[in-house]
Design a protein around this motif. Structure first.
Motif, PDB file in Angstrom:
ATOM      1  N   LEU A   1      58.679  38.302 -21.214  1.00  0.00           N
ATOM      2  CA  LEU A   1      57.601  38.774 -22.087  1.00  0.00           C
ATOM      3  C   LEU A   1      57.846  38.360 -23.534  1.00  0.00           C
ATOM      4  N   LYS A   2      59.103  38.512 -23.974  1.00  0.00           N
ATOM      5  CA  LYS A   2      59.428  38.153 -25.356  1.00  0.00           C
ATOM      6  C   LYS A   2      59.218  36.666 -25.590  1.00  0.00           C
ATOM      7  N   GLU A   3      59.537  35.852 -24.585  1.00  0.00           N
ATOM      8  CA  GLU A   3      59.478  34.408 -24.774  1.00  0.00           C
ATOM      9  C   GLU A   3      58.070  33.847 -24.602  1.00  0.00           C
ATOM     10  N   HIS A   4      57.308  34.438 -23.697  1.00  0.00           N
ATOM     11  CA  HIS A   4      56.039  33.802 -23.334  1.00  0.00           C
ATOM     12  C   HIS A   4      54.803  34.499 -23.861  1.00  0.00           C
ATOM     13  N   THR A   5      54.957  35.707 -24.404  1.00  0.00           N
ATOM     14  CA  THR A   5      53.766  36.393 -24.892  1.00  0.00           C
ATOM     15  C   THR A   5      53.963  36.749 -26.359  1.00  0.00           C
ATOM     16  N   LYS A   6      52.868  37.135 -27.007  1.00  0.00           N
ATOM     17  CA  LYS A   6      52.977  37.552 -28.404  1.00  0.00           C
ATOM     18  C   LYS A   6      52.842  39.073 -28.503  1.00  0.00           C
ATOM     19  N   LEU A   7      53.179  39.758 -27.416  1.00  0.00           N
ATOM     20  CA  LEU A   7      53.045  41.216 -27.410  1.00  0.00           C
ATOM     21  C   LEU A   7      53.983  41.846 -28.429  1.00  0.00           C
ATOM     22  N   ASP A   8      53.527  42.982 -28.950  1.00  0.00           N
ATOM     23  CA  ASP A   8      54.327  43.733 -29.902  1.00  0.00           C
ATOM     24  C   ASP A   8      55.526  44.368 -29.186  1.00  0.00           C
ATOM     25  N   LYS A   9      56.609  44.558 -29.935  1.00  0.00           N
ATOM     26  CA  LYS A   9      57.823  45.085 -29.323  1.00  0.00           C
ATOM     27  C   LYS A   9      57.594  46.429 -28.637  1.00  0.00           C
ATOM     28  N   SER A  10      56.771  47.272 -29.273  1.00  0.00           N
ATOM     29  CA  SER A  10      56.541  48.590 -28.683  1.00  0.00           C
ATOM     30  C   SER A  10      55.808  48.455 -27.346  1.00  0.00           C
ATOM     31  N   VAL A  11      54.888  47.484 -27.262  1.00  0.00           N
ATOM     32  CA  VAL A  11      54.175  47.266 -25.998  1.00  0.00           C
ATOM     33  C   VAL A  11      55.143  46.760 -24.941  1.00  0.00           C
ATOM     34  N   ILE A  12      56.005  45.817 -25.343  1.00  0.00           N
ATOM     35  CA  ILE A  12      56.980  45.262 -24.393  1.00  0.00           C
ATOM     36  C   ILE A  12      57.858  46.384 -23.853  1.00  0.00           C
ATOM     37  N   ASP A  13      58.299  47.285 -24.748  1.00  0.00           N
ATOM     38  CA  ASP A  13      59.145  48.395 -24.314  1.00  0.00           C
ATOM     39  C   ASP A  13      58.461  49.235 -23.248  1.00  0.00           C
ATOM     40  N   ILE A  14      57.164  49.471 -23.451  1.00  0.00           N
ATOM     41  CA  ILE A  14      56.427  50.278 -22.471  1.00  0.00           C
ATOM     42  C   ILE A  14      56.338  49.550 -21.132  1.00  0.00           C
ATOM     43  N   VAL A  15      56.025  48.241 -21.191  1.00  0.00           N
ATOM     44  CA  VAL A  15      55.923  47.463 -19.950  1.00  0.00           C
ATOM     45  C   VAL A  15      57.252  47.495 -19.202  1.00  0.00           C
ATOM     46  N   VAL A  16      58.356  47.302 -19.954  1.00  0.00           N
ATOM     47  CA  VAL A  16      59.678  47.301 -19.314  1.00  0.00           C
ATOM     48  C   VAL A  16      59.929  48.640 -18.636  1.00  0.00           C
ATOM     49  N   LYS A  17      59.592  49.744 -19.327  1.00  0.00           N
ATOM     50  CA  LYS A  17      59.790  51.078 -18.731  1.00  0.00           C
ATOM     51  C   LYS A  17      58.979  51.210 -17.447  1.00  0.00           C
ATOM     52  N   MET A  18      57.731  50.699 -17.487  1.00  0.00           N
ATOM     53  CA  MET A  18      56.876  50.812 -16.297  1.00  0.00           C
ATOM     54  C   MET A  18      57.462  50.040 -15.130  1.00  0.00           C
ATOM     55  N   LYS A  19      57.942  48.827 -15.417  1.00  0.00           N
ATOM     56  CA  LYS A  19      58.471  47.999 -14.325  1.00  0.00           C
ATOM     57  C   LYS A  19      59.756  48.600 -13.771  1.00  0.00           C
ATOM     58  N   LEU A  20      60.603  49.139 -14.666  1.00  0.00           N
ATOM     59  CA  LEU A  20      61.839  49.744 -14.192  1.00  0.00           C
ATOM     60  C   LEU A  20      61.537  51.014 -13.397  1.00  0.00           C
ATOM     61  N   GLU A  21      60.472  51.731 -13.795  1.00  0.00           N
ATOM     62  CA  GLU A  21      60.063  52.923 -13.042  1.00  0.00           C
ATOM     63  C   GLU A  21      59.671  52.524 -11.613  1.00  0.00           C
ATOM     64  N   MET A  22      58.986  51.376 -11.492  1.00  0.00           N
ATOM     65  CA  MET A  22      58.554  50.925 -10.165  1.00  0.00           C
ATOM     66  C   MET A  22      59.731  50.679  -9.230  1.00  0.00           C
ATOM     67  N   VAL A  23      60.859  50.225  -9.802  1.00  0.00           N
ATOM     68  CA  VAL A  23      62.029  49.979  -8.952  1.00  0.00           C
ATOM     69  C   VAL A  23      63.010  51.154  -9.006  1.00  0.00           C
ATOM     70  N   GLY A  24      62.569  52.248  -9.630  1.00  0.00           N
ATOM     71  CA  GLY A  24      63.375  53.466  -9.638  1.00  0.00           C
ATOM     72  C   GLY A  24      64.575  53.411 -10.559  1.00  0.00           C
ATOM     73  N   LEU A  25      64.488  52.645 -11.642  1.00  0.00           N
ATOM     74  CA  LEU A  25      65.643  52.516 -12.529  1.00  0.00           C
ATOM     75  C   LEU A  25      65.274  52.795 -13.986  1.00  0.00           C
ATOM     76  N   ARG A  26      64.247  53.611 -14.214  1.00  0.00           N
ATOM     77  CA  ARG A  26      63.898  53.942 -15.585  1.00  0.00           C
ATOM     78  C   ARG A  26      65.055  54.712 -16.208  1.00  0.00           C
ATOM     79  N   GLY A  27      65.364  54.395 -17.462  1.00  0.00           N
ATOM     80  CA  GLY A  27      66.500  55.055 -18.114  1.00  0.00           C
ATOM     81  C   GLY A  27      67.769  54.228 -18.071  1.00  0.00           C
TER      82      GLY A  27
END
Lengths: 265, 264
Positions: free
Chosen positions: A108-134
């Motif tokens: 995401l950091k390399e290929h998109t221009k998303l804001d850091k706060s948005v990236i953080d949320i996406v990462v949390k969501m994806k980690l939640e999907m695999v049960g590793l949030r936190g």
């Protein structure tokens, strides 16, 4: 089936020196399905997977991924296709020098221009999907094998890919973690309508996740079909493989005469 | 015939390595110069991280090597110069010798052992654990992502370390000159810099610039072509250090010859 074809291999041949690894493989994968490629160790299934994602080029034959013929693309065009797929590696292949969060957010950091706060949320969501949030702050070396594979999975889907490739996602994991990973793969394809291509020789996961299965043997496709069709296959090799019997048409040991000769020599 | 075949194979193998390293150099320059034009920048924080590792991290070891080398040159030249009662010439001997030759070469050798080996081992491990392949699958070019920061870091930091080594070496000579040869400190330093021409310094820095390119490219090349697990990583690391050492001495010889004939 009249579904849209996402991946198409046409007579793919690949040789490494004298050895022919892929000996004319042709198959199609449809949109939204979970397609499993199974076969014994060294039958060329991982090599074939690398041809599907454009990491290797066939000596002859063609691979179409998301409507593009891969060997005809230049580097930039290939990169564009690669951004639409995800890949989970056999050894997880997490970057040792980065935290779990940085690993997942890297594309995401390399290929998109998303804001850091948005990236953080996406990462949390994806980690939640695999049960590793936190677990964002941990280093890969602090994780167990199963957790690493789940992080790798989160990284593979962080760009919301249309196709995800899995290289032996359950190899070397205990049955419960393997089951969790299988369920994740199923969830992803059902919830996000992702097309999945899974390379494995874990029979249990083959029959729990596959919509269709292809069996490879010595660089060729032996049979393609639904799990039920494969189970009912009349092909002796397929039967031997899914039942895991040491005796059958697939020889593991070399000929006996050969063995005696070599011992005496 | 067997012997000729073997010699031929070795020559061809070496040629292929040279071509591959040059190709890596061209790729690196491409990403360094053309990457930003295509809006694909190299991350400044990863360059900074590598500069701290390669440069700041090498300060202590370069300090010791340069300091003791300065002491040794001072004592060895005093041994000869004392016969002529020309002890004061120890000062320019140390300063010029370090700036032209020993500063750049010793610093490069130390850095090749410390940083070049680390680069080869790190990239080698990444190669055998599929991490490089993972980068490529994410449409991230490993050269832009891994090679360019290491290349830039060494090309910038090695000349800096060399200037530092020159100064510390002169201090080492100063200690011997003042405390052992009983020379006047002020006179020692005046003599040091009186005989040292600007040319002596910049030719040394050109050398260390070339050595920086050499160490980073050899380390990255050996790392990226690693095959065969832990053993392969070990081999890549050893090869990177050995190749860097040989190339540093070879380029030093060529550059010294070049400056000798062109900068009289």
């Amino acid at each position: 089936m009249s579904a849209e074809v996402v991946i198409k291999a046409e007579n793919v041949v690949r040789k490494f020196g004298e050895r022919t690894i892929l000996n004319g493989i042709s198959l199609e994968v449809y949109k939204g399905e979970t397609f499993v490629i199974m076969g014994g160790s060294g039958c060329g299934k991982s090599t074939f997977l690398r041809h599907l994602i454009g990491a290797l080029k066939p000596d002859s034959g063609k691979v179409y991924l998301l409507g593009q013929e891969l060997s005809a693309l230049n580097e930039d065009e290939l990169d564009k296709v690669k951004k639409r797929i995800g890949m989970s590696f056999q050894s997880a292949a997490l970057f040792d020098s980065m935290t779990v969060g940085d690993n997942v957010s890297l594309p995401l950091k390399e290929h998109t221009k998303l804001d850091k706060s948005v990236i953080d949320i996406v990462v949390k969501m994806k980690l939640e999907m695999v049960g590793l949030r936190g677990f964002e702050g941990l280093m890969p070396s602090q994780l167990s094998g199963g957790m690493r594979k789940r992080v790798a999975l989160a990284r593979a889907i962080v760009m919301d890919p249309e196709v995800v490739f899995y290289d032996e996602p359950t190899a070397g994991l205990d049955p419960i973690v393997a089951g969790v990973i299988d369920k994740l793969i199923l969830d992803l394809s059902k919830k996000l309508a992702i097309t999945s291509v899974v390379v494995t020789h874990d029979m249990k996961s083959v029959f729990s996740i596959a919509d269709r299965v292809a069996m490879l043997y010595e660089g060729r496709v032996l049979e393609v079909g639904t799990p039920a069709e494969i189970k009912a296959s009349k092909n002796q090799m397929v039967q031997q493989f899914i039942n895991g019997s040491p005796d059958g048409p697939i020889k593991f040991f070399q000929q006996k005469d050969d063995y005696l000769e070599q011992l005496i020599k | 015939m067997k012997i000729f075949e073997k010699i031929g194979a070795i020559i061809l193998g070496t040629l292929r390595h040279i071509i591959d390293v040059v190709a890596l150099f061209v790729d690196t320059l491409y990403w360094l110069i053309c990457g930003p034009l295509r809006n694909k920048f190299v991350k400044s924080d990863s360059i900074f991280f590598q500069m701290v590792f390669a440069g700041v991290g090498s300060f202590i070891i370069v300090f010791f090597v340069a300091f003791f080398t300065g002491i040794v040159i001072a004592m060895q030249s005093a041994y000869q110069l004392a016969r002529f009662g020309a002890n004061i010439y120890v000062a320019p001997m140390v300063a010029v010798g370090l700036a032209r030759e020993l500063g750049p070469v010793l610093t490069a050798l130390v850095v090749a052992g410390r940083v070049g080996a680390a680069i080869a081992a790190e990239l080698g491990t990444m190669q055998v654990t599929e991490q490089i392949e993972a980068l490529e699958t994410m449409a991230l070019n490993p050269i832009r992502f891994l090679v360019v920061p290491r290349f830039l870091a060494l090309v910038i930091m090695l000349p800096c370390l060399t200037v530092f080594a020159d100064m510390i070496g002169i201090m080492g000579g100063f200690v011997v000159g003042v405390f052992n040869l009983n020379l006047d400190p002020h006179r020692y330093l005046t003599f040091s810099f009186k005989f040292m021409a600007w040319k002596d310094v910049w030719t040394g820095l050109v050398k260390s610039f070339v050595f920086g390119i050499t160490i980073s490219l050899v380390g990255c090349y050996m790392g990226l072509r690693t095959k065969g697990g832990a053993e392969g990583v070990g081999k890549a690391t050893t090869l990177s250090v050995v190749t860097s050492f040989i190339l540093i001495i070879l380029f030093d010889c060529l550059l010294t010859g070049f400056f000798y004939f062109t900068q009289k």
